[in-house]
Design a protein around this motif. Structure first.
Motif, PDB file in Angstrom:
ATOM      1  N   THR A   3       0.831  -1.207   0.000  1.00  0.00           N
ATOM      2  CA  THR A   3       0.000   0.000   0.000  1.00  0.00           C
ATOM      3  C   THR A   3       0.866   1.258   0.000  1.00  0.00           C
ATOM      4  O   THR A   3       2.082   1.193   0.177  1.00  0.00           O
ATOM      5  CB  THR A   3      -0.920   0.007   1.239  1.00  0.00           C
ATOM      6  OG1 THR A   3      -1.806   1.117   1.143  1.00  0.00           O
ATOM      7  CG2 THR A   3      -0.107   0.137   2.522  1.00  0.00           C
ATOM      8  N   ARG A   4       0.216   2.396  -0.208  1.00  0.00           N
ATOM      9  CA  ARG A   4       0.919   3.676  -0.157  1.00  0.00           C
ATOM     10  C   ARG A   4       0.904   4.196   1.270  1.00  0.00           C
ATOM     11  O   ARG A   4      -0.141   4.200   1.913  1.00  0.00           O
ATOM     12  CB  ARG A   4       0.225   4.686  -1.079  1.00  0.00           C
ATOM     13  CG  ARG A   4       0.876   6.047  -1.138  1.00  0.00           C
ATOM     14  CD  ARG A   4       1.990   6.136  -2.136  1.00  0.00           C
ATOM     15  NE  ARG A   4       1.490   5.977  -3.505  1.00  0.00           N
ATOM     16  CZ  ARG A   4       2.267   5.974  -4.580  1.00  0.00           C
ATOM     17  NH1 ARG A   4       3.575   6.091  -4.460  1.00  0.00           N
ATOM     18  NH2 ARG A   4       1.745   5.807  -5.769  1.00  0.00           N
ATOM     19  N   LEU A   5       2.044   4.649   1.744  1.00  0.00           N
ATOM     20  CA  LEU A   5       2.130   5.213   3.081  1.00  0.00           C
ATOM     21  C   LEU A   5       1.597   6.645   3.078  1.00  0.00           C
ATOM     22  O   LEU A   5       1.583   7.312   2.043  1.00  0.00           O
ATOM     23  CB  LEU A   5       3.587   5.194   3.557  1.00  0.00           C
ATOM     24  CG  LEU A   5       4.208   3.799   3.640  1.00  0.00           C
ATOM     25  CD1 LEU A   5       5.718   3.884   3.801  1.00  0.00           C
ATOM     26  CD2 LEU A   5       3.592   3.008   4.784  1.00  0.00           C
ATOM     27  N   GLY A   6       1.194   7.090   4.245  1.00  0.00           N
ATOM     28  CA  GLY A   6       0.565   8.411   4.358  1.00  0.00           C
ATOM     29  C   GLY A   6       1.536   9.557   4.153  1.00  0.00           C
ATOM     30  O   GLY A   6       1.144  10.640   3.715  1.00  0.00           O
ATOM     31  N   THR A   7       2.787   9.326   4.460  1.00  0.00           N
ATOM     32  CA  THR A   7       3.757  10.410   4.310  1.00  0.00           C
ATOM     33  C   THR A   7       5.020   9.865   3.640  1.00  0.00           C
ATOM     34  O   THR A   7       5.186   8.660   3.491  1.00  0.00           O
ATOM     35  CB  THR A   7       4.187  10.974   5.684  1.00  0.00           C
ATOM     36  OG1 THR A   7       4.694   9.884   6.469  1.00  0.00           O
ATOM     37  CG2 THR A   7       3.026  11.635   6.403  1.00  0.00           C
ATOM     38  N   GLY A   8       5.895  10.778   3.269  1.00  0.00           N
ATOM     39  CA  GLY A   8       7.201  10.393   2.732  1.00  0.00           C
ATOM     40  C   GLY A   8       7.173  10.179   1.229  1.00  0.00           C
ATOM     41  O   GLY A   8       6.191  10.510   0.543  1.00  0.00           O
ATOM     42  N   GLY A   9       8.256   9.622   0.729  1.00  0.00           N
ATOM     43  CA  GLY A   9       8.381   9.392  -0.709  1.00  0.00           C
ATOM     44  C   GLY A   9       9.200  10.492  -1.357  1.00  0.00           C
ATOM     45  O   GLY A   9       8.647  11.488  -1.811  1.00  0.00           O
ATOM     46  N   ARG A  10      10.536  10.354  -1.389  1.00  0.00           N
ATOM     47  CA  ARG A  10      11.373  11.466  -1.843  1.00  0.00           C
ATOM     48  C   ARG A  10      11.274  11.731  -3.333  1.00  0.00           C
ATOM     49  O   ARG A  10      11.629  12.802  -3.796  1.00  0.00           O
ATOM     50  CB  ARG A  10      12.850  11.238  -1.437  1.00  0.00           C
ATOM     51  CG  ARG A  10      13.472   9.983  -1.944  1.00  0.00           C
ATOM     52  CD  ARG A  10      14.913   9.840  -1.434  1.00  0.00           C
ATOM     53  NE  ARG A  10      15.833  10.680  -2.180  1.00  0.00           N
ATOM     54  CZ  ARG A  10      16.434  10.303  -3.307  1.00  0.00           C
ATOM     55  NH1 ARG A  10      16.223   9.099  -3.812  1.00  0.00           N
ATOM     56  NH2 ARG A  10      17.255  11.109  -3.928  1.00  0.00           N
ATOM     57  N   LEU A  11      10.762  10.768  -4.100  1.00  0.00           N
ATOM     58  CA  LEU A  11      10.722  10.987  -5.554  1.00  0.00           C
ATOM     59  C   LEU A  11       9.320  11.271  -6.086  1.00  0.00           C
ATOM     60  O   LEU A  11       9.158  11.560  -7.268  1.00  0.00           O
ATOM     61  CB  LEU A  11      11.303   9.762  -6.285  1.00  0.00           C
ATOM     62  CG  LEU A  11      12.762   9.414  -5.977  1.00  0.00           C
ATOM     63  CD1 LEU A  11      13.205   8.208  -6.784  1.00  0.00           C
ATOM     64  CD2 LEU A  11      13.678  10.612  -6.249  1.00  0.00           C
ATOM     65  N   ILE A  12       8.308  11.161  -5.246  1.00  0.00           N
ATOM     66  CA  ILE A  12       6.947  11.338  -5.784  1.00  0.00           C
ATOM     67  C   ILE A  12       6.402  12.727  -5.459  1.00  0.00           C
ATOM     68  O   ILE A  12       6.820  13.370  -4.501  1.00  0.00           O
ATOM     69  CB  ILE A  12       5.964  10.263  -5.252  1.00  0.00           C
ATOM     70  CG1 ILE A  12       5.943  10.256  -3.715  1.00  0.00           C
ATOM     71  CG2 ILE A  12       6.298   8.903  -5.828  1.00  0.00           C
ATOM     72  CD1 ILE A  12       4.801   9.432  -3.143  1.00  0.00           C
ATOM     73  N   ASP A  13       5.469  13.151  -6.304  1.00  0.00           N
ATOM     74  CA  ASP A  13       4.787  14.432  -6.124  1.00  0.00           C
ATOM     75  C   ASP A  13       3.313  14.130  -5.874  1.00  0.00           C
ATOM     76  O   ASP A  13       2.560  13.830  -6.795  1.00  0.00           O
ATOM     77  CB  ASP A  13       4.977  15.272  -7.394  1.00  0.00           C
ATOM     78  CG  ASP A  13       4.197  16.582  -7.335  1.00  0.00           C
ATOM     79  OD1 ASP A  13       3.568  16.859  -6.275  1.00  0.00           O
ATOM     80  OD2 ASP A  13       4.211  17.311  -8.338  1.00  0.00           O
ATOM     81  N   ARG A  14       2.920  14.188  -4.588  1.00  0.00           N
ATOM     82  CA  ARG A  14       1.558  13.779  -4.230  1.00  0.00           C
ATOM     83  C   ARG A  14       0.501  14.730  -4.761  1.00  0.00           C
ATOM     84  O   ARG A  14      -0.692  14.408  -4.778  1.00  0.00           O
ATOM     85  CB  ARG A  14       1.421  13.655  -2.712  1.00  0.00           C
ATOM     86  CG  ARG A  14       2.174  12.462  -2.136  1.00  0.00           C
ATOM     87  CD  ARG A  14       2.015  12.383  -0.636  1.00  0.00           C
ATOM     88  NE  ARG A  14       2.938  11.439  -0.042  1.00  0.00           N
ATOM     89  CZ  ARG A  14       2.594  10.193   0.330  1.00  0.00           C
ATOM     90  NH1 ARG A  14       1.358   9.769   0.191  1.00  0.00           N
ATOM     91  NH2 ARG A  14       3.496   9.381   0.842  1.00  0.00           N
ATOM     92  N   THR A  15       0.924  15.904  -5.194  1.00  0.00           N
ATOM     93  CA  THR A  15      -0.065  16.852  -5.730  1.00  0.00           C
ATOM     94  C   THR A  15      -0.369  16.552  -7.199  1.00  0.00           C
ATOM     95  O   THR A  15      -1.260  17.155  -7.775  1.00  0.00           O
ATOM     96  CB  THR A  15       0.471  18.296  -5.642  1.00  0.00           C
ATOM     97  OG1 THR A  15       1.614  18.408  -6.502  1.00  0.00           O
ATOM     98  CG2 THR A  15       0.860  18.646  -4.216  1.00  0.00           C
ATOM     99  N   HIS A  16       0.374  15.653  -7.766  1.00  0.00           N
ATOM    100  CA  HIS A  16       0.212  15.382  -9.203  1.00  0.00           C
ATOM    101  C   HIS A  16      -0.187  13.924  -9.396  1.00  0.00           C
ATOM    102  O   HIS A  16       0.651  13.035  -9.434  1.00  0.00           O
ATOM    103  CB  HIS A  16       1.530  15.705  -9.927  1.00  0.00           C
ATOM    104  CG  HIS A  16       1.421  15.657 -11.416  1.00  0.00           C
ATOM    105  ND1 HIS A  16       2.445  16.006 -12.256  1.00  0.00           N
ATOM    106  CD2 HIS A  16       0.393  15.300 -12.233  1.00  0.00           C
ATOM    107  CE1 HIS A  16       2.061  15.850 -13.512  1.00  0.00           C
ATOM    108  NE2 HIS A  16       0.821  15.421 -13.525  1.00  0.00           N
TER     109      HIS A  16
END
Lengths: 1003, 106, 188
Positions: A3-16
């Motif tokens: 699953t996707r975690l609620g926070t983090g992810g240095r390479l992803i852009d959660r607004t897009h």
């Protein structure tokens, strides 16, 4: 579940957010995701089926080494199979589908194969399909073909464009991790022309994921600063999404840049193949983690430990809620710690080593993660997804000590340097006991044209697994390379803070004494279904060479080319053979590093520019007048000019009739034209041609033959003597470049003291054959003042002057048997001249004719055609051309060869004419049968057809061919066989069917 | 993809600009020669694992032929020299001997 | 009277650089001993410039002289002058072994101009086109994609390319394709 975690992810852009589909399911991901990350974030761990047993396959890795997550990608004209989800950047509207299953990914009939696994061991195909022989073609092959192959072949023409690019650099650095970046800094500061390539979209490699600190700052900060510093250097170029694919001779490198795969709507080349020439190459290609071999290690949910860390840190994707880590080294503890920090459960770390007391294990323990040393996985439980693991003692035979529920397993068997690019061009490897891997041996580096090493490995690609050592090696190699290039460098020390690691303990089978039932469930090659038991079987059956074992078991033959399985497989083989791993050696590393597209290889060469088409100055006219084209070399020549509803045969007959009765026009511009000039030109011509050319008078033409030094006829044509010093040689259409090169070869390499210059002026002239009884009338009508009368310009004469306003050279030569003038005008005047001939020729029914009419008319005259009557085994003497071979000359090219016993054998087949008794046309290339059979039980032969046509002039089939004692057998009837059986009764006649006295051409 | 320096125009060209022409320094046998000599000239070719003298033409460049001394194993190029040469130049022979003490010009 | 025509009159494409056919250009091949003073004098008198150094090109008032091989120069002139150049060379070199021949119509000439010019050629030719390596004054005989060609610089970001007339369409197409927007490499 993943699953996707609620926070983090240095390479992803959660607004897009991005929409994509997998097997028709509509899913969502984020900009910056790889397809694999996005699939896992949507709990899609099952992504494919294995090749042989159709076992369920999940994502194992996070990069180029992924063996399982291969997709059919795109649709229609953008469809491409076998794309790795782990290296595919997610984009809006991406369409992916899994491969190698029927009817569906979830329920696959082919999976029945796994229940037959016991009877499908290594070498199954070799052993089974040998006997009985006839079964192969009719039974085995169709079945295997049905089930073989991974993705589907594209059906539509690729709508994208591709290109190449050439670049020359002092230093090429392959790999944009911290080792590559630091090397680039050093080479760049030294002033070298540097190109740095990175296969992914991101710089810095693993360092940020591993939590390294450089000079007191997070690795990300150092990386960003360094990239900015490099971008500011005018002598340094950086290229992301560009993979070093192969290293070749003398510093030649192919790199594969993917420009629009992540943005398919962009109007740009999809891929660009870089053809790089580098003085020095630094491979900073990093290392790949090895799986561990335990039963059920192929079940979806079992992944490389570092890949799990990548997904958590880079994409905020958790591969499972409860992840068991299994390892033989300290590095895998980083994954446990990263999972813990992400709030995920790590039920335990299974460490096969007796003790684990390094900084990382201590940190894990401090976080409350249970560490079980001396322990192994006895078995992974689950089918399409891991449900738990059974543990046992590593030192034992697998008695289960406890079971732990989990939905993911992170495994690490240590790391292997990526030595592919080092090895492509001959770099050799040493075995390193401490890390249990092969690493480049700098004493046996690839050698360039100057005899010096041109490839160096740096960082973890050179076996430096700790970050400080990576930086130190970059500094050392960077300095050495700069020195090799004669440049000075000043390096500044880089300080890395990170935990020290304790050495790994080699673990090739888990547990150590696993029984065969367990070993036959330990996968080495996940895609090709090669297991520990298969390699062991191969060894027992005598496959001691690693290359043989590879082919027998298919280990490492999958699309990942053994990136995960290679070392593990070697270790098993070595163990079975009681040898050390370095004694077994590796299989050969061949480019490309990962597959590159066919489009990139082709570059611009497709469609209309697949290859150069050569056009005469009259090409457009031919096109406008309905020419049916015939390829002649790269030239396009009109075969005929059909009018209205005419068939080609009808058009050819009309063109011949018009030419023989009034006037035909042929575009002969493609004929080769080579000037030979100098005081020794006559002597040179006498060596080139079988004829005596030095006696040819200026103003005259002579038909000549050219032989290879092997005696065989290679070209023919008319030679015109321009002046005392100068000859103009006409060659065949296909022969111009070849014959010019042949002349230059002899002049430069054998007779270099002869004063002769040559020039190929084929394309300077448009040459038009004006042919037929009205040919002279037409040219006279155009005016210009040349005397074209038979007395002023007799047959086999030539003259220069004006025809109308055109600058013309007029050759009275004939390949048709008719009155004929071949008129050459400068190519820039060619089209206008052709138009003028048609305009003035209308009253004579001037008819353009093509190559087929040319061929028929020359055959009616018994003239040979290079390539029809000759095939590289025919000498002029075979063709009744003895008259064109000078008896007076001591030497010419081919003369010595023609003195050999085989060449003067009276039983050589010789040229004759052939006429069927029923007037039909003999099949092209058919053979005359003789009495008896040869050693193979085939009918003996006594001749063959070399040219055969329907003659519209004579209203019957005519042919010429080579027949045993042919010229002595005039009038005899022999039989030619037909393809469908049966024979055609044929009379041997003179090869000159039309106007044997030559009255028509000589008027 | 080899690179060779054309001694005629001085350019270091890559293989795709060049055309190979087989073994160098062949002696031509013409009319009147013995069958064995002629056979040797026409057909017998050295195929060494090691130093090889060979012909190249700068086909996409100045159009001139030249000769090269090259190791068929390591692809090291010991030198290129004009085609108008009946035997390898001493300088190149010495260079090869310095690097390959076991080698001799046969 | 008729019009002489070049291979692809008016061919033009715009992109990272413009590619245009240069129309009729005079070209004469002279093969001779280039070290012979008589030859050098004849070239200077007829062509308007000295014999260039190895792999170089000299710009002349009415064209250029290009070094093609150790025994060959190409004299570039106006198309109408080419037959006269041949005749003049033959006259001046009477008694000297040489070959002068008009090859104007055997060729097509393209101009490639614009910021992307270097890159366009680097996509097609196995040549180091870095500004540190290739500059005006040098002539490069090589191949573009699958055909032989020669080119030189006529200014910053401007190249003149000569290839065979029969492959004019192919050469134009590969140049235009390489210049197509979107394919900028931004390397040099």
């Amino acid at each position: 579940m993943s699953t996707r975690l609620g926070t983090g992810g240095r390479l992803i852009d959660r607004t897009h957010k991005l929409n994509f589909s997998f097997n028709g399911k509509r899913l969502k991901g984020f900009a910056g995701d790889t397809l694999a990350a996005a699939l896992m974030a949507e709990n899609q761990m099952l992504v494919g089926r294995s090749f042989k047993y159709h076992r369920p396959r999940g994502i194992v890795a996070a990069g180029a080494e992924e063996p399982n997550a291969l997709m059919n990608m795109g649709r229609g004209a953008k469809f491409e199979p076998n794309q790795r989800a782990t290296t595919t950047e997610l984009c809006e509207g991406l369409t992916a589908a899994s491969q190698n299953h029927w009817p569906s990914l979830e329920y696959d009939i082919g999976a029945l194969n796994q229940y037959a696994a016991r009877v499908l061991p290594a070498g199954f195909y070799y052993k089974t399909f040998i006997h009985p022989r006839p079964f192969w073609k009719h039974v085995f092959e169709p079945i295997i073909r049905q089930s073989a192959g991974l993705g589907q072949a594209p059906k539509d023409r690729d709508s994208d464009r591709y290109e190449h690019f050439h670049a020359d650099v002092d230093v090429l650095i392959i790999g944009g991790g911290v080792a590559g970046l630091q090397s680039a800094v050093i080479a760049g500061r030294a002033g070298a022309r540097v190109l740095l390539l990175e296969q992914t979209a991101h710089w810095g490699g693993r360092a940020p994921v591993d939590g390294v600190e450089v000079d007191g700052q997070a690795a990300d900060i150092w990386i960003n600063n360094t990239v900015q510093a490099l971008e500011a250097m005018p002598n340094v170029r950086l290229r992301a999404r560009c993979m070093g694919a192969g290293v070749y001779d003398h510093g030649s490198v192919l790199a594969y840049e993917r420009l629009t795969d992540h943005a398919p709507q962009t109007d740009a080349p999809r891929h660009r193949l870089w053809k790089i020439r580098a003085h020095q190459i630094i491979t900073a290609t990093g290392a790949i983690e090895r799986p561990l071999s335990f039963a059920g290690n192929d079940i979806p949910g079992v992944m490389l430990a570092a890949a799990i860390r990548d997904y958590v840190v880079n994409y905020a994707v958790s591969p499972g809620d409860r992840t068991v880590i299994v390892t033989n080294n300290d590095d895998a503890y980083r994954t446990a710690i990263a999972l813990h920090h992400a709030g995920l459960m790590v039920p335990c770390i299974v460490d096969a080593r007796p003790t684990a007391t390094g900084a990382l294990p201590e940190q894990a323990r401090a976080l409350g993660i249970p560490v079980k040393t001396g322990t192994a996985i006895a078995k992974v439980k689950g089918g399409k997804r891991v449900t738990g693991v059974a543990l046992c003692q590593q030192a034992g035979e697998g008695s289960v000590t406890e079971e732990i529920a989990c939905d993911a397993v992170g495994m690490s068997g240590g790391w292997s340097p990526v030595v592919h690019l080092w090895s492509h061009c001959g770099g050799k490897l040493n075995w390193e006991d401490q890390g249990q891997f092969f690493r480049p041996d700098p004493a046996r580096a690839p050698i360039s044209h100057d005899g010096n090493a041109f490839v160096s490995a740096v960082g973890s690609a050179d076996g430096h697994m700790l970050t400080q050592a990576v930086f130190d090696s970059a500094a050392a190699i960077g300095t050495e390379i700069a020195t090799r290039l004669g440049r000075k460098v000043a390096t500044e020390p880089v300080n890395v803070t990170g935990p020290q690691e304790q050495p790994l303990v080699p673990v090739w089978v888990m547990p150590q004494g696993a029984p065969v039932e367990a070993r036959s469930k330990m996968w080495l090659d996940f895609q090709n279904d090669v297991k520990v038991s298969d390699v062991q079987l191969a060894a027992r059956e005598g496959y001691e060479s690693v290359e043989h074992t590879k082919r027998y078991t298919t280990l490492g033959m999958a699309t990942d080319q053994g990136k995960l399985s290679n070392i593990n497989g070697l270790a098993i083989l070595a163990n079975e053979l009681n040898a050390r791993i370095p004694e077994v050696g590796t299989t050969t590393f061949r480019p490309p590093y990962t597959p590159i597209s066919m489009g990139a290889i082709a570059g611009e060469a497709r469609g209309d520019i697949f290859q150069p088409l050569r056009r005469t100055p009259l090409h457009d006219w031919h096109e406008d007048h309905g020419a049916h084209w015939e390829p002649v070399g790269h030239w396009r020549r009109p075969y005929c000019f059909p009018r209205g509803e005419e068939t080609h045969a009808q058009a050819v007959a009309r063109e011949i009739k018009a030419t023989r009765t009034s006037l035909g026009l042929l575009d002969a511009s493609t004929l080769g034209k080579i000037v030979v000039k100098g005081p020794d030109a006559g002597r040179f011509m006498d060596m080139l041609y079988t004829n005596m050319m030095s006696t040819l008078q200026p103003g005259k033409c002579r038909y000549g033959l050219m032989c290879s030094e092997n005696g065989f006829l290679m070209d023919d044509g008319v030679v015109a003597r321009i002046d005392e010093d100068t000859f103009l040689c006409h060659t065949t259409t296909g022969g111009a470049d070849r014959i010019h090169a042949h002349m230059e070869d002899w002049l430069q390499c054998e007779w270099w003291d002869w004063k002769v210059f040559t020039a190929n002026i084929t394309e300077q002239w448009a040459q038009i054959a004006v042919v037929g009884p009205n040919a002279r009338k037409l040219l006279q009508k155009l005016g210009g003042g040349m005397d074209l009368s038979a007395s002023a310009l007799p047959f086999m004469g030539w003259a220069e002057g004006k025809i109308g306003d055109f600058d013309a050279r007029v050759f009275r030569i004939s390949f048709s048997g008719e009155l004929s003038f071949e008129v050459a005008v400068p190519a820039s005047q060619g089209r206008a001249f052709w138009d003028a001939l048609h305009a003035a020729g209308a009253e004579f029914n001037a008819t353009p004719y093509g190559t087929e009419a040319l061929h028929v008319m020359r055959a009616e005259k018994g003239f040979i055609m290079i390539g029809d009557e000759t095939d590289g085994t025919v000498i002029p003497q075979d063709l009744g051309l003895g008259w064109a071979i000078s008896k007076k000359k001591d030497d010419y090219l081919g003369k010595r060869a023609q003195e050999r016993a085989h060449m003067i054998d009276p039983a050589r087949w010789k040229l004759v004419g052939l006429e069927t008794l029923d007037g039909s046309v003999l099949p092209d290339g058919c053979y005359a049968v003789a009495e008896g059979v040869n050693a193979n039980g085939q009918r003996n032969t006594q001749g063959r057809v070399t040219s055969t046509y329907h003659s519209p002039t004579l209203s019957k089939g005519i042919a010429i061919g080579l027949v045993l004692h042919g010229p002595d057998r005039m009038g005899e009837i022999i039989e030619f066989n037909k393809v469908d059986g049966g024979v055609i009764r044929t009379r041997i006649v003179s090869p000159v069917f039309y106007d044997p006295e030559g009255e028509k051409q000589n008027v | 993809m080899l690179i060779l320096t054309c001694p005629n125009c001085g350019l270091t060209a890559e293989e795709s600009e060049l055309a190979p022409g087989g073994e160098a320094h062949l002696k031509r046998f013409g009319p009147g020669s013995e069958d064995a000599d002629f056979e040797g000239y026409l057909f017998q070719r050295a195929n060494p694992k090691g130093v090889h003298f060979e012909r190249w033409r700068h086909a996409y460049g100045c159009g001139k032929w030249f000769l090269a001394a090259r190791c068929t194993v390591t692809l090291e190029v010991f030198g290129t020299y004009p085609a108008q040469t009946t035997e390898p130049p001493t300088e190149i022979v010495n260079k090869i001997k310095a690097k390959r003490p076991d080698w001799s010009l046969s | 009277m008729f019009n002489s025509v070049s291979a692809l009159p008016g061919a033009f494409s715009a992109g990272a650089a413009t590619v245009s056919e240069a129309g009729l250009v005079g070209m004469v091949t002279l093969k001779a001993d280039l070290t012979d003073k008589k030859v050098a004098a004849a070239v200077f008198e007829v062509g308007g410039a000295k014999i260039p150094g190895q792999r170089c090109i000299e710009i002349a008032p009415a064209g250029a002289i290009a070094w093609m091989a150790p025994d060959e120069v190409l004299i570039v002139c106006s198309h109408a002058d080419a037959p006269g150049v041949v005749a003049d060379l033959d006259a001046k070199l009477t008694g000297t072994h040489h070959l002068a021949v008009n090859v104007s119509d055997a060729r097509v000439v393209f101009d490639i101009q614009g910021p992307g010019a270097r890159e366009i050629l680097a996509k097609l030719a196995p040549v180091d086109l870095h500004p540190d390596s290739f500059q005006p004054g040098e002539l490069r005989r090589t191949r573009i994609a699958q055909v032989a060609a020669a080119f030189w610089m006529t200014g910053d970001d401007a190249f003149r390319l000569v290839t065979f007339r029969s492959v004019a369409q192919y050469a134009f197409d590969v140049l235009a394709m390489s210049a197509k927007p979107g394919g900028e490499v931004r390397y040099f």
